[in-house]
Write a protein that holds these residues in place. Sequence first.
Motif, mmCIF file in Angstrom:
data_model
loop_
_atom_site.group_PDB
_atom_site.id
_atom_site.type_symbol
_atom_site.label_atom_id
_atom_site.label_comp_id
_atom_site.label_asym_id
_atom_site.label_seq_id
_atom_site.Cartn_x
_atom_site.Cartn_y
_atom_site.Cartn_z
ATOM 1 N N ASN A 1 0.695 -1.092 -0.190
ATOM 2 C CA ASN A 1 -0.011 -0.195 0.087
ATOM 3 C C ASN A 1 0.865 1.301 0.089
ATOM 4 N N PRO A 2 0.279 2.361 -0.563
ATOM 5 C CA PRO A 2 1.008 3.645 -0.429
ATOM 6 C C PRO A 2 1.459 4.067 1.041
ATOM 7 N N GLY A 3 2.710 4.358 1.136
ATOM 8 C CA GLY A 3 3.005 4.723 2.606
ATOM 9 C C GLY A 3 3.781 3.504 3.162
ATOM 10 N N TRP A 4 3.821 2.409 2.255
ATOM 11 C CA TRP A 4 4.735 1.122 2.912
ATOM 12 C C TRP A 4 6.240 1.668 2.943
ATOM 13 N N GLY A 5 6.690 1.507 3.841
ATOM 14 C CA GLY A 5 8.045 1.844 3.888
ATOM 15 C C GLY A 5 9.076 1.058 4.772
ATOM 16 N N ILE B 1 1.219 -1.716 -6.118
ATOM 17 C CA ILE B 1 0.851 -0.706 -5.021
ATOM 18 C C ILE B 1 -0.727 -0.556 -5.073
ATOM 19 N N ASN B 2 -1.379 -1.271 -4.218
ATOM 20 C CA ASN B 2 -2.864 -1.174 -4.326
ATOM 21 C C ASN B 2 -3.478 0.069 -3.531
ATOM 22 N N LYS B 3 -4.552 0.388 -3.613
ATOM 23 C CA LYS B 3 -5.164 1.608 -3.075
ATOM 24 C C LYS B 3 -4.349 2.734 -3.485
ATOM 25 N N ALA B 4 -4.251 3.049 -4.898
ATOM 26 C CA ALA B 4 -3.384 4.068 -5.308
ATOM 27 C C ALA B 4 -4.096 5.253 -5.177
ATOM 28 N N LYS C 1 -2.423 9.086 -0.665
ATOM 29 C CA LYS C 1 -1.183 9.651 -0.906
ATOM 30 C C LYS C 1 -0.050 8.685 -0.610
ATOM 31 N N GLY C 2 0.919 9.034 -1.147
ATOM 32 C CA GLY C 2 2.394 8.330 -1.096
ATOM 33 C C GLY C 2 2.785 7.209 -2.087
ATOM 34 N N VAL C 3 2.045 7.120 -3.231
ATOM 35 C CA VAL C 3 2.270 6.061 -4.319
ATOM 36 C C VAL C 3 3.605 6.298 -4.866
ATOM 37 N N ILE D 1 6.459 -2.436 -11.301
ATOM 38 C CA ILE D 1 5.616 -1.711 -10.292
ATOM 39 C C ILE D 1 4.334 -1.106 -10.672
ATOM 40 N N VAL D 2 3.221 -1.591 -10.393
ATOM 41 C CA VAL D 2 1.986 -1.209 -10.858
ATOM 42 C C VAL D 2 1.109 -0.502 -10.023
ATOM 43 N N PRO D 3 0.492 0.409 -10.035
ATOM 44 C CA PRO D 3 -0.671 1.063 -9.277
ATOM 45 C C PRO D 3 -1.903 0.578 -9.564
ATOM 46 N N THR D 4 -2.672 0.364 -8.265
ATOM 47 C CA THR D 4 -4.030 -0.304 -8.730
ATOM 48 C C THR D 4 -5.078 0.255 -7.544
#
Length: 320
Positions: free
Chosen positions: A173-177, A196-199, A202-204, A229-232
């Motif tokens: 998920n975004p913000g995953w660090g 990167i789900n829930k794109a 913020k943070g994608v 790396i694919v945003p969804t």
Amino acid sequence: MSRRQRPAEELFDAASAGDRSALARLLSLIERGDDDARTVGRLAYPRSGDGYTVGLTGAPGAGKSTLTSSMIGHLRAQELEVAVLAIDPSSPFTGGAILGDRVRMQDHATDPGVFIRSMATRGHLGGLALATPEAVRLLDAIGRTWILVETVGVGQVEVEVAGKADTTVVVVNPGWGDSVQANKAGLMEIADVFVINKADRKGVEETSRDLMQMLDLSDLPHDSWRPPIVPTIGSTGEGVPAMWDAVLAHREHAESSGQLHERRTFRLREELREIVAQRLGQRARQICSGDRWDALTDAVVERTTDPWTAADEMLAPVDA
């Protein structure tokens, strides 16, 4: 004869002809892991090999089930049949039942081109490490060309199961660090595609940059596959076609490079090793019983012999 009492051979023929209840019964036999499971395995193996397995793993709450539901919709729009194994090794109370966060997938449950099954360890003597490939092989044998394996979390069992797929999708998920934790879990090693789900959050861009940096630091050969790396947005289906294109691209690369054959060969070798280890474990439990075992155990407790010598004596008939 009731359906419950039907022999595995009859159930297999019925499942091959499209009987969903027979297929469900066969999967239950596999989960149980007794002689019937071995019969199912012997029936399925010669007819398997055409299916393709896509594993999805990631931390709880990453939206894997919602994403899987959107993937099912995308595949069905192309008139492709699909089977889903939802792996739940963590709770003895769910017993393999569909979990609450997987209810969304049940929108497809009445579609004859979709088969969804939640699997837990249950009573299988070899655990999910053996039950899952057997279940995948059965689904392959009855004609499901696309098999999705979704795991609950990123524990050792989940990563192991997802990593045995032909293509493994790691969902973040975004913000995953937490890159350190990801590396500990083995996600970087098994990922063929990052999503990167829930794109819509913020943070994608930051998450994508973190993943690219980790890939840059990895030991990937220059001519090997680099995970895209694919945003969804799983809830709307946005980005799912691009994610599926990435899966297809990886499949093409794996087939053309010979990697798919190597990966499947390795998996079969490991599965055979696990079966042998399981059988030896069962044999060991049988050996470690009876009067001779009790006498040697007493000798070790009384310190008239040491454990290694006692073990040698117990194994002497086996080694002879």
